[in-house]
Motif scaffolding. Sequence first.
Motif, short mmCIF file in Angstrom:
data_model
loop_
_atom_site.label_atom_id
_atom_site.label_comp_id
_atom_site.label_asym_id
_atom_site.label_seq_id
_atom_site.Cartn_x
_atom_site.Cartn_y
_atom_site.Cartn_z
N GLY A 114 -97.04 -39.13 22.32
CA GLY A 114 -97.41 -37.77 22.77
C GLY A 114 -97.09 -36.72 21.72
O GLY A 114 -96.08 -36.03 21.79
N ALA A 115 -97.99 -36.59 20.74
CA ALA A 115 -97.73 -35.72 19.59
C ALA A 115 -97.99 -34.24 19.88
O ALA A 115 -97.46 -33.37 19.18
CB ALA A 115 -98.61 -36.16 18.41
N ALA A 116 -98.78 -33.95 20.92
CA ALA A 116 -99.16 -32.55 21.16
C ALA A 116 -97.92 -31.71 21.42
O ALA A 116 -96.98 -32.15 22.08
CB ALA A 116 -100.11 -32.47 22.35
N GLY A 117 -97.93 -30.50 20.86
CA GLY A 117 -96.82 -29.58 21.10
C GLY A 117 -95.63 -29.80 20.18
O GLY A 117 -94.69 -29.01 20.19
N LEU A 118 -95.63 -30.87 19.40
CA LEU A 118 -94.50 -31.14 18.50
C LEU A 118 -94.81 -30.60 17.11
O LEU A 118 -95.97 -30.65 16.67
CB LEU A 118 -94.23 -32.64 18.41
N ALA A 119 -93.77 -30.16 16.42
CA ALA A 119 -93.97 -29.70 15.04
C ALA A 119 -94.31 -30.91 14.17
O ALA A 119 -93.88 -32.04 14.45
CB ALA A 119 -92.68 -29.04 14.54
N LEU A 120 -95.08 -30.65 13.12
CA LEU A 120 -95.58 -31.74 12.27
C LEU A 120 -94.47 -32.65 11.72
O LEU A 120 -94.62 -33.89 11.76
CB LEU A 120 -96.43 -31.16 11.14
N PRO A 121 -93.35 -32.09 11.24
CA PRO A 121 -92.30 -33.00 10.73
C PRO A 121 -91.76 -33.95 11.80
O PRO A 121 -91.39 -35.08 11.51
CB PRO A 121 -91.20 -32.04 10.26
N VAL A 122 -91.75 -33.49 13.05
CA VAL A 122 -91.28 -34.36 14.14
C VAL A 122 -92.28 -35.51 14.34
O VAL A 122 -91.90 -36.68 14.50
CB VAL A 122 -91.11 -33.55 15.46
N GLU A 152 -105.96 -25.51 11.36
CA GLU A 152 -105.18 -26.14 10.28
C GLU A 152 -104.17 -27.14 10.82
O GLU A 152 -103.81 -28.10 10.15
CB GLU A 152 -104.52 -25.07 9.38
N ILE A 153 -103.75 -26.96 12.08
CA ILE A 153 -102.80 -27.92 12.68
C ILE A 153 -103.50 -29.27 12.81
O ILE A 153 -102.94 -30.33 12.48
CB ILE A 153 -102.30 -27.42 14.05
N GLU A 154 -104.75 -29.21 13.30
CA GLU A 154 -105.54 -30.45 13.44
C GLU A 154 -105.73 -31.11 12.08
O GLU A 154 -105.57 -32.32 11.94
CB GLU A 154 -106.92 -30.10 13.98
N ASP A 155 -106.08 -30.29 11.08
CA ASP A 155 -106.32 -30.84 9.73
C ASP A 155 -105.08 -31.56 9.21
O ASP A 155 -105.18 -32.66 8.68
CB ASP A 155 -106.68 -29.71 8.74
N ARG A 156 -103.93 -30.91 9.40
CA ARG A 156 -102.70 -31.50 8.84
C ARG A 156 -102.32 -32.77 9.58
O ARG A 156 -101.86 -33.74 8.98
CB ARG A 156 -101.56 -30.48 8.88
N LEU A 157 -102.54 -32.76 10.89
CA LEU A 157 -102.20 -33.97 11.65
C LEU A 157 -103.12 -35.14 11.24
O LEU A 157 -102.66 -36.27 11.05
CB LEU A 157 -102.30 -33.71 13.17
N VAL A 158 -104.40 -34.83 11.06
CA VAL A 158 -105.34 -35.90 10.65
C VAL A 158 -104.93 -36.45 9.28
O VAL A 158 -104.90 -37.67 9.08
CB VAL A 158 -106.80 -35.39 10.67
N GLU A 159 -104.57 -35.55 8.39
CA GLU A 159 -104.10 -35.98 7.06
C GLU A 159 -102.94 -36.98 7.22
O GLU A 159 -102.93 -38.05 6.60
CB GLU A 159 -103.59 -34.71 6.35
N LEU A 160 -102.02 -36.63 8.10
CA LEU A 160 -100.85 -37.49 8.33
C LEU A 160 -101.26 -38.84 8.95
O LEU A 160 -100.78 -39.90 8.52
CB LEU A 160 -99.88 -36.75 9.26
N LEU A 161 -102.15 -38.79 9.93
CA LEU A 161 -102.56 -40.04 10.60
C LEU A 161 -103.26 -40.99 9.64
O LEU A 161 -103.06 -42.20 9.68
CB LEU A 161 -103.49 -39.73 11.80
#
Length: 525
Positions: A114-122, A152-161
């Motif tokens: 459940g990644a939604a709502g969490l900061a990217l480093p978490v 940009e939140i979506e972009d960064r998460l996709v980059e991470l995934l």
Amino acid sequence: MTAAPRWLPGERQTDFSPEGIVECVRRFREPVHLVRAEAGYEPGLGIGGHVGADGPFELLGTLPPLYPEWLGDRSFNRTHGVRFPYVAGEMANGIATVDSVVAMAEARMLGFFGAAGLALPVVERAVGELGRRLKGRDNWGVNLIHTPAAPEIEDRLVELLLKAAVPKVSVSAYMDLTPAVVRCAVAGMRPEGRARHLFAKVSRPEVAAKFLSPAPPEILRALVQRGQITQAEADLAARVPLADDITVEADSGGHTDNRPLAVVLPAIRALRDELVRRHGYTSPVRVGAAGGLGDPAGVAAAFAAGAAYVVTGTINQLSREAGLSDAAKALLAEADLADVAMAPAADMFEYGIKVQVLKRGTLFASRAGQLYETYLAHQSLDDIPDAIRERIEKDILRGTFDDCWEQTRQFWLDRDPSEAERAERDPRHRMALVFRSYLGLSSRWAITGEPTRQSDYQIWCGPAIGAFNRWAAGSPLADKTHRTVVQIALNLLEGAAAVTRAHQLRSYGVPVPDDAFAPRPRLLS
Ligand code: FMN
């Protein structure tokens, strides 16, 4: 003409009693014979024995074994490397924990973090841990939630995934496709298959259509231009649907359209058939079911309606692994079917979007509703009449508007200073942020178990909770020490198989008693 086959009971004399029929239903992993004493009599059941030319009973037919593994679409198990067509859905703010995703993967099912709502480093730490603990497995995933206000939140998460090679991504809350979600589906695609599988969670046919169609050419072109996918990947993507697992979400906890599963599932399955034909897809595109699944009858009904797989959410909050406080779990364990209500959503408060939450034992739904009504009726915090202001400050915020604004401002200066700046200029936005702070904190309090705020816990919850609590009452699943996400899943599947067998036999004229449709939970391995 050959004589009808006869059946000779084995060591255990068959009986046509209701108890005997229930027992045969429960032994669904064994072949079961439908037999009758003579024409005109209701059929009974027998297990074992001998089929041949002689015997006291006429054999009407034999059903082969039935397995929970087979209740869904067999291609789901093959594609995702799982034993069971069952998914523990993502739950925001890490309520669907790393531990629950690992437990599901090790039990050869599927779970989404459940990644939604969490900061990217978490999220990054969680994904790293999942990768290490589940090395060599590809039956796990992470949620990618649409964030229209902050692409940009979506972009960064996709980059991470992509970087972490997360094998499955469940994408949700999309009304329109974004470059980020298309990139997530397409990057790494090869002629022999996808680099990762997308599960698209939808509750409406018009959104399902977008994921059941190939990626839009203009988004593919833009991604190629940006160097985020190759031309070869774009060419492959033009021939396949964006996602090959579509999760139809009916009346669920959290964000929901509150539609009954029996209405939306057939509509989206039919749409899938039409789009598969139109685009000439050659590999399977599956439709799974989520929302309202809390007991074996519900799960069996979803499979009977053609669900390729089932997804649970609400009830997994009761599991040992769930990232929710014991105090919040205790409230959930008391809830019945109607103990839920719609309340304003923290992330889309100003748009009037609602989420389904627990009503019993917490005043969150009514308090959040009061805040929304106040927001609608007034232009700024200063406009709010004294009597209403005092009530909100005393009962809900437990602080003055000024103090709350100062704390809220600090929060936004840290997270996204443009929000704080906008609120300085726009008093209505300031009011929204102050009220939203209560909505955000109330979820935190439920997670951490803040003792002074129990009456404000925001716990996302659908009516499935009542089905589960009624079914589990008095069983090992009512005991929180046994209530793991895997025990819940195995019991639902085992029970759904029994209900399926009961229904098969009833449809052949066997007088199957109602007891057979109510299998009890037990500890399974
Ligand atoms: N679905 C998402 O796609 N993203 C989320 O962040 C998310 N968070 C959830 C948090 C909670 C506490 C709950 C109960 C559900 C959440 N869901 C989320 C939906 C679940 O993944 C699942 O689809 C849904 O709960 C199934 O319906 P049910 O609640 O009736 O079991």
